[in-house]
Design a protein around this motif. Structure first.
Motif, PDB file in Angstrom:
ATOM      1  N   LEU A  69       6.559   6.576   5.137  1.00  0.00           N
ATOM      2  CA  LEU A  69       7.116   5.535   4.278  1.00  0.00           C
ATOM      3  C   LEU A  69       7.621   4.349   5.097  1.00  0.00           C
ATOM      4  O   LEU A  69       7.451   3.190   4.709  1.00  0.00           O
ATOM      5  CB  LEU A  69       8.262   6.112   3.442  1.00  0.00           C
ATOM      6  CG  LEU A  69       7.875   7.154   2.376  1.00  0.00           C
ATOM      7  CD1 LEU A  69       9.131   7.759   1.752  1.00  0.00           C
ATOM      8  CD2 LEU A  69       7.013   6.505   1.301  1.00  0.00           C
ATOM      9  N   ALA A  70       8.222   4.640   6.237  1.00  0.00           N
ATOM     10  CA  ALA A  70       8.755   3.584   7.092  1.00  0.00           C
ATOM     11  C   ALA A  70       7.629   2.711   7.648  1.00  0.00           C
ATOM     12  O   ALA A  70       7.773   1.497   7.790  1.00  0.00           O
ATOM     13  CB  ALA A  70       9.569   4.191   8.232  1.00  0.00           C
ATOM     14  N   GLN A  71       6.492   3.329   7.967  1.00  0.00           N
ATOM     15  CA  GLN A  71       5.348   2.569   8.454  1.00  0.00           C
ATOM     16  C   GLN A  71       4.842   1.611   7.385  1.00  0.00           C
ATOM     17  O   GLN A  71       4.500   0.469   7.665  1.00  0.00           O
ATOM     18  CB  GLN A  71       4.240   3.530   8.887  1.00  0.00           C
ATOM     19  CG  GLN A  71       4.563   4.272  10.184  1.00  0.00           C
ATOM     20  CD  GLN A  71       3.565   5.379  10.470  1.00  0.00           C
ATOM     21  OE1 GLN A  71       2.947   5.931   9.565  1.00  0.00           O
ATOM     22  NE2 GLN A  71       3.416   5.710  11.756  1.00  0.00           N
ATOM     23  N   ARG A  72       4.802   2.092   6.139  1.00  0.00           N
ATOM     24  CA  ARG A  72       4.396   1.212   5.045  1.00  0.00           C
ATOM     25  C   ARG A  72       5.383   0.073   4.871  1.00  0.00           C
ATOM     26  O   ARG A  72       5.002  -1.072   4.613  1.00  0.00           O
ATOM     27  CB  ARG A  72       4.299   2.011   3.746  1.00  0.00           C
ATOM     28  CG  ARG A  72       3.171   3.044   3.738  1.00  0.00           C
ATOM     29  CD  ARG A  72       3.181   3.807   2.424  1.00  0.00           C
ATOM     30  NE  ARG A  72       2.224   4.910   2.430  1.00  0.00           N
ATOM     31  CZ  ARG A  72       2.149   5.835   1.482  1.00  0.00           C
ATOM     32  NH1 ARG A  72       2.992   5.781   0.451  1.00  0.00           N
ATOM     33  NH2 ARG A  72       1.250   6.797   1.553  1.00  0.00           N
ATOM     34  N   TRP A  73       6.659   0.417   4.985  1.00  0.00           N
ATOM     35  CA  TRP A  73       7.709  -0.601   4.856  1.00  0.00           C
ATOM     36  C   TRP A  73       7.543  -1.679   5.935  1.00  0.00           C
ATOM     37  O   TRP A  73       7.640  -2.870   5.663  1.00  0.00           O
ATOM     38  CB  TRP A  73       9.068   0.068   4.960  1.00  0.00           C
ATOM     39  CG  TRP A  73      10.247  -0.853   4.804  1.00  0.00           C
ATOM     40  CD1 TRP A  73      10.860  -1.571   5.775  1.00  0.00           C
ATOM     41  CD2 TRP A  73      10.940  -1.152   3.595  1.00  0.00           C
ATOM     42  NE1 TRP A  73      11.898  -2.288   5.261  1.00  0.00           N
ATOM     43  CE2 TRP A  73      11.974  -2.057   3.924  1.00  0.00           C
ATOM     44  CE3 TRP A  73      10.809  -0.741   2.272  1.00  0.00           C
ATOM     45  CZ2 TRP A  73      12.853  -2.556   2.986  1.00  0.00           C
ATOM     46  CZ3 TRP A  73      11.689  -1.241   1.331  1.00  0.00           C
ATOM     47  CH2 TRP A  73      12.695  -2.144   1.681  1.00  0.00           C
ATOM     48  N   GLN A  74       7.272  -1.248   7.169  1.00  0.00           N
ATOM     49  CA  GLN A  74       7.078  -2.181   8.267  1.00  0.00           C
ATOM     50  C   GLN A  74       5.884  -3.096   8.000  1.00  0.00           C
ATOM     51  O   GLN A  74       5.920  -4.290   8.288  1.00  0.00           O
ATOM     52  CB  GLN A  74       6.852  -1.414   9.577  1.00  0.00           C
ATOM     53  CG  GLN A  74       8.111  -0.774  10.155  1.00  0.00           C
ATOM     54  CD  GLN A  74       9.016  -1.819  10.775  1.00  0.00           C
ATOM     55  OE1 GLN A  74       9.755  -2.500  10.073  1.00  0.00           O
ATOM     56  NE2 GLN A  74       8.990  -1.931  12.085  1.00  0.00           N
TER      57      GLN A  74
END
Length: 297
Positions: A69-74
């Motif tokens: 999820l954090a990668q998508r957010w980035q």
């Protein structure tokens, strides 16, 4: 979830230890631990495995999912930043004839882009009449044309630079450094229809009914001709210089065609935007460094 949460999470994952992550963020380890706990409370589950004496960070199963999820957010943040940057960038929209875009402007485009300005170039290769129309529609900032045939009070046309015509022939051709125009065989000619003045010169010397070997609207067609000794073509000096020592011999005419003049066309009464003025300055410096060119910019 905030940018601070993502920054903290990434620092821990990337550096692998709390100590290194805290140093990279310029905060104390207690502050980092407090941020991690706050993030875990926000998502409702532990993200890191904790154990006595454990130095290196290990993600829990929930932490692995959060990493995705954090990668998508980035990625979304990066795309948002790109959109913001795009909105801040200006467009510099330029049109020129084929020969000008092929032989003259590429080094200037390179010089201009090397400055790293927040400007995107939008380059068109157009006929004179099409450039004039797009200028009137405010779809161009300025244009270069190679004949003064644009007549509209809403446009300003002024000379930008002038270059003589030279004779190009195969490297082993028998032509001397200066060629008698009257001695040329039109049956060996590649005739490029440069502009009305050039055609008038050609008709005067070779007759309106002359039959050249090949007609073309660009000099590039010369590449398709067999390198027979007597073949020749009249070309502007800058284009001719690009072929010296490679694929052609360059000579002068005793009675040359009228110089080729490139005209700058802008909207009357409108100042050029700063990027356009900068581009023209780069063009001026580039042309002044060349030979056989008279610069008016």
């Amino acid at each position: 979830m905030t940018n601070l949460d993502i920054e903290t999470f990434w620092a821990v994952v990337h550096h692998g230890t709390m100590t290194a992550a805290a140093e990279s963020l310029y905060i104390t380890q207690p502050t980092l631990s407090m941020r991690i706990r706050a993030l875990e409370e926000r998502v409702g589950t532990p993200l890191f495995v904790r154990g006595k004496g454990q130095r290196h960070i290990t993600l829990t199963e929930a932490g692995q999912k959060f990493l995705t999820l954090a990668q998508r957010w980035q990625q979304l943040l990066a795309e948002t930043d790109s959109l913001a940057e795009l909105g801040q960038r200006e467009y510099l929209r330029i049109a020129a004839t084929y020969t000008t875009n092929q032989y003259i402007l590429p080094p200037v485009y390179k010089r201009f882009l090397a400055q790293g300005l927040p400007v995107s170039l939008w380059i068109h290769t157009l006929r004179d009449v099409d450039s004039a129309q797009l200028l009137l529609q405010h779809e161009l900032d300025f244009a270069f044309i190679d004949s003064n045939t644009v007549f509209d009070d809403r446009l300003t046309v002024r000379p930008a630079f002038r270059e003589p015509f030279l004779l190009l022939s195969p490297p082993d051709s028998p032509y001397s450094e200066e060629v008698e125009t009257s001695s040329l065989d039109v049956a060996e000619e590649l005739l490029v229809t440069w502009d009305p003045e050039f055609i008038r010169w050609h008709d005067r010397w070779f007759g309106a009914g002359a039959r050249p070997l090949l007609y073309a609207d660009t000099l590039q067609a010369a590449d398709f001709l067999p390198p027979t000794e007597g073949r020749w073509v009249a070309a502007p000096a800058i284009a001719a210089a690009s072929r010296i020592g490679k694929s052609a011999k360059v000579c002068r005419f005793t009675s040359p065609p009228p110089d080729r003049v490139n005209y700058l066309v802008t909207r009357a009464g409108e100042p050029l935007p700063p990027p356009a003025a900068q581009f023209l300055q780069e063009l001026r410096e580039h042309l002044l460094a060349l030979g056989n060119v008279q610069v008016y910019l």
